[in-house]
Design an enzyme around this catalytic site. Structure first.
Site, mmCIF file in Angstrom:
data_model
loop_
_atom_site.group_PDB
_atom_site.id
_atom_site.type_symbol
_atom_site.label_atom_id
_atom_site.label_comp_id
_atom_site.label_asym_id
_atom_site.label_seq_id
_atom_site.Cartn_x
_atom_site.Cartn_y
_atom_site.Cartn_z
ATOM 1 N N HIS A 46 11.081 -13.489 1.397
ATOM 2 C CA HIS A 46 11.465 -13.168 0.002
ATOM 3 C C HIS A 46 12.743 -13.936 -0.297
ATOM 4 O O HIS A 46 13.801 -13.618 0.241
ATOM 5 C CB HIS A 46 11.684 -11.662 -0.157
ATOM 6 N N ASN A 70 10.251 -8.965 -9.453
ATOM 7 C CA ASN A 70 11.097 -9.880 -8.683
ATOM 8 C C ASN A 70 10.248 -10.717 -7.744
ATOM 9 O O ASN A 70 9.455 -10.135 -6.995
ATOM 10 C CB ASN A 70 12.104 -9.105 -7.832
ATOM 11 N N LEU A 110 0.833 -1.214 0.000
ATOM 12 C CA LEU A 110 0.000 0.000 0.000
ATOM 13 C C LEU A 110 0.864 1.260 0.000
ATOM 14 O O LEU A 110 0.350 2.366 -0.124
ATOM 15 C CB LEU A 110 -0.953 0.009 1.203
ATOM 16 N N ARG A 111 2.188 1.070 0.182
ATOM 17 C CA ARG A 111 3.189 2.148 0.023
ATOM 18 C C ARG A 111 3.108 3.246 1.064
ATOM 19 O O ARG A 111 3.788 4.268 0.912
ATOM 20 C CB ARG A 111 3.109 2.788 -1.368
ATOM 21 N N GLY A 161 8.061 -4.658 -10.392
ATOM 22 C CA GLY A 161 6.751 -4.779 -9.761
ATOM 23 C C GLY A 161 5.666 -4.079 -10.538
ATOM 24 O O GLY A 161 5.924 -3.130 -11.288
ATOM 25 N N ASP A 174 1.213 -9.711 -4.780
ATOM 26 C CA ASP A 174 2.387 -8.838 -4.747
ATOM 27 C C ASP A 174 2.078 -7.533 -5.486
ATOM 28 O O ASP A 174 2.905 -7.036 -6.265
ATOM 29 C CB ASP A 174 3.621 -9.538 -5.328
ATOM 30 N N ASN A 188 8.037 -2.495 3.307
ATOM 31 C CA ASN A 188 9.147 -1.818 2.603
ATOM 32 C C ASN A 188 8.719 -0.424 2.154
ATOM 33 O O ASN A 188 8.618 -0.107 0.978
ATOM 34 C CB ASN A 188 9.669 -2.653 1.417
HETATM 35 O O1 DOR Z 1 8.949 -6.785 -8.031
HETATM 36 C C1 DOR Z 1 8.837 -6.584 -6.826
HETATM 37 N N1 DOR Z 1 8.457 -5.391 -6.351
HETATM 38 N N2 DOR Z 1 9.116 -7.581 -5.974
HETATM 39 C C2 DOR Z 1 9.165 -7.375 -4.650
HETATM 40 O O2 DOR Z 1 9.408 -8.317 -3.920
HETATM 41 C C3 DOR Z 1 8.957 -6.019 -4.091
HETATM 42 C C4 DOR Z 1 8.122 -5.218 -4.990
HETATM 43 C C5 DOR Z 1 8.078 -3.758 -4.631
HETATM 44 O O3 DOR Z 1 8.002 -3.425 -3.442
HETATM 45 O O4 DOR Z 1 8.044 -2.925 -5.545
#
Ligand code: DOR
EC number: 3.5.2.3
Length: 429
Positions: free
Chosen positions: A179, A278, A63-64, A324, A305, A94
């Site tokens: 991860h 990823n 959700l950033r 992502g 994800d 993160n």
């Molecule tokens: O592609 C990805 N983006 N893989 C992840 O594990 C993290 C994610 C992101 O936070 O943008």
């Protein structure tokens, strides 16, 4: 307020139920499930011809917030979830600052409660600042209500550090969401290592990086007797290791994403940044193994994800664009089209993977339709045909690996605590 969901096909794998019946909801709780229910003055939702499932839970979402609201917010992300038929998400730490202490968890929970259109669970970081050096304030975060710990986006490099993290997480009865990509093998890699990366001249991220990471952490899980959950599993080796671990009775679970179940690295031939992720989209043999893992129950959950980035970030050349893409508004359509309508998986398997199992893994009293439970429901129109148009997403992230695809099957409504928060694709708050 009373809501009567009438005449839907209730698919409720936790109770081995698959039958046409009604669900009566009062004040946000399910009060009855049965045939020919009536209630005076109730609002009636006509579910004839539709499937009624326990609310879908996406246990891997970004959700950033805090700090990256240009990419997504609790408001936009939970509206995207509602649009996609998801009643609850678990958000990754993160962020900026990283969710690595109780005060930030409390802030996020407050925000979610006041601004979320669907329910939000918070995942705390394993390490301070996601640096893999010092443990985060796990005890405080557990008290503040995190459902799990994860350094998602990063592999915890030090085995000794991961061992300690598992021991701590276990003390608080929380799972580690892992991860798994050995950093030394993937550094600088842009896509899956294989024939396609060789032909495109892009540096690869080998499947071995995931296999090695998963192997180590299954061993550490056994050593510490701690439940671990493999995030976005993508290799046939990892699926086989999880299968063997489960056969041995170890506390290992896994999730797969729609992208790893449906797409392959062939998509990268377009060089479109929207396919960068990823772990990367793999070759067909890996994709088929991940699908087989969902079908036979080796892989417990399907999670997106959902990883929104700004348009400017994604609108760069392939090597510069962040990994992502979004997924909340496409997961139901992608899975119904490519798993259900192809005959690969039945509805009970899909509902289990998208509701019942994530609830179990996160320790939530959800994922089942039964009297006394919160009335969180996902209502599906199995045959609705539609084309993905990312410009119409509720999410701030407009980069989608499924953009312009034709899907069959969509969420017709999303009900959270007895309130219809989405109907026919329109979010109602
Ligand atoms: O592609 C990805 N983006 N893989 C992840 O594990 C993290 C994610 C992101 O936070 O943008």
């Amino acid at each position: 307020m009373t809501l009567l969901v009438k005449g839907g096909r209730v698919v409720n794998p936790a109770l081995q139920q698959d039958e046409i019946c009604d669900i009566l909801i009062t004040d946000g709780k399910i009060v009855a499930v049965g045939k020919n229910l009536t209630a005076e003055g109730a609002t009636v939702f006509d579910a004839a011809g539709l499937v009624v499932a326990p609310g879908f839970i996406d246990m891997h979402v970004h959700l950033r917030q805090p700090g990256q609201s240009a990419k997504e917010t609790v408001v936009t992300g939970t509206r995207a979830a509602a649009a996609g038929g998801i009643t609850r998400v678990a958000t990754m730490p993160n962020t900026n600052p990283v969710i690595d202490k109780a005060i930030i968890v409390e802030g996020m929970k407050y925000k979610a409660e006041h601004e979320g259109v669907v329910k939000v669970e918070v995942i705390g970081a394993i390490s301070k600042g996601l640096e893999g050096k010092e443990l985060s304030a796990m005890g405080g975060m557990a008290k503040a209500g995190v459902v799990a710990f994860s350094d998602d986006g990063h592999y915890v490099e030090s085995s000794d550090f991961m061992r300690k993290a598992m021991e701590y997480a276990n003390m608080f009865h929380k799972i580690i969401i892992d991860h798994c990509e050995d950093e030394s093998l993937v550094a600088g890699g842009q896509m899956n290592e294989g024939v396609v990366s060789a032909e495109l001249g892009l540096k690869g991220r080998p499947a071995a990086a995931e296999d090695i990471a998963v192997a180590r952490d299954i061993i550490l899980s056994e050593l510490t007797d701690t439940p671990i959950h493999i995030a976005h599993i993508s290799t046939k080796g990892a699926v086989e290791m999880v299968r063997q671990a489960k056969a041995k009775g170890l506390k290992v679970s896994a999730e797969a994403t729609p992208q790893h179940l449906i797409l392959t690295d062939e998509a990268l031939r377009s060089y479109e940044p929207r396919f960068k992720v990823n772990p990367p989209l793999r070759s067909e043999d890996h994709r088929a193994a991940v699908l087989a893992g969902v079908v036979d129950g080796t892989i417990d959950a399907i999670a997106t994800d959902h990883a929104p980035h700004t348009w400017d970030e994604k609108d760069q050349e392939f090597s510069l664009t962040p990994s992502g893409f979004v997924g909340l508004e496409t997961s139901v359509g992608a899975i119904l089209t490519h798993l259900y309508h192809t005959g690969a998986a039945d509805l009970a398997t899909i509902v289990r993977a998208m509701s019942t199992s994530p609830a179990r893994l996160l320790g939530l009293d959800a994922g089942v339709i039964a009297p006394g439970k919160d009335a969180d429901l996902t209502i599906l129109d199995l045959d609705k045909e539609w084309a993905v148009d990312s410009s119409q997403f509720y999410s701030k992230g407009k980069s989608s690996a499924f953009d312009e695809m034709l899907f069959r099957g969509k969420a017709a409504a999303t009900i959270v605590n007895g309130e219809i928060v989405m109907k026919d694709g329109v979010v109602l708050r």
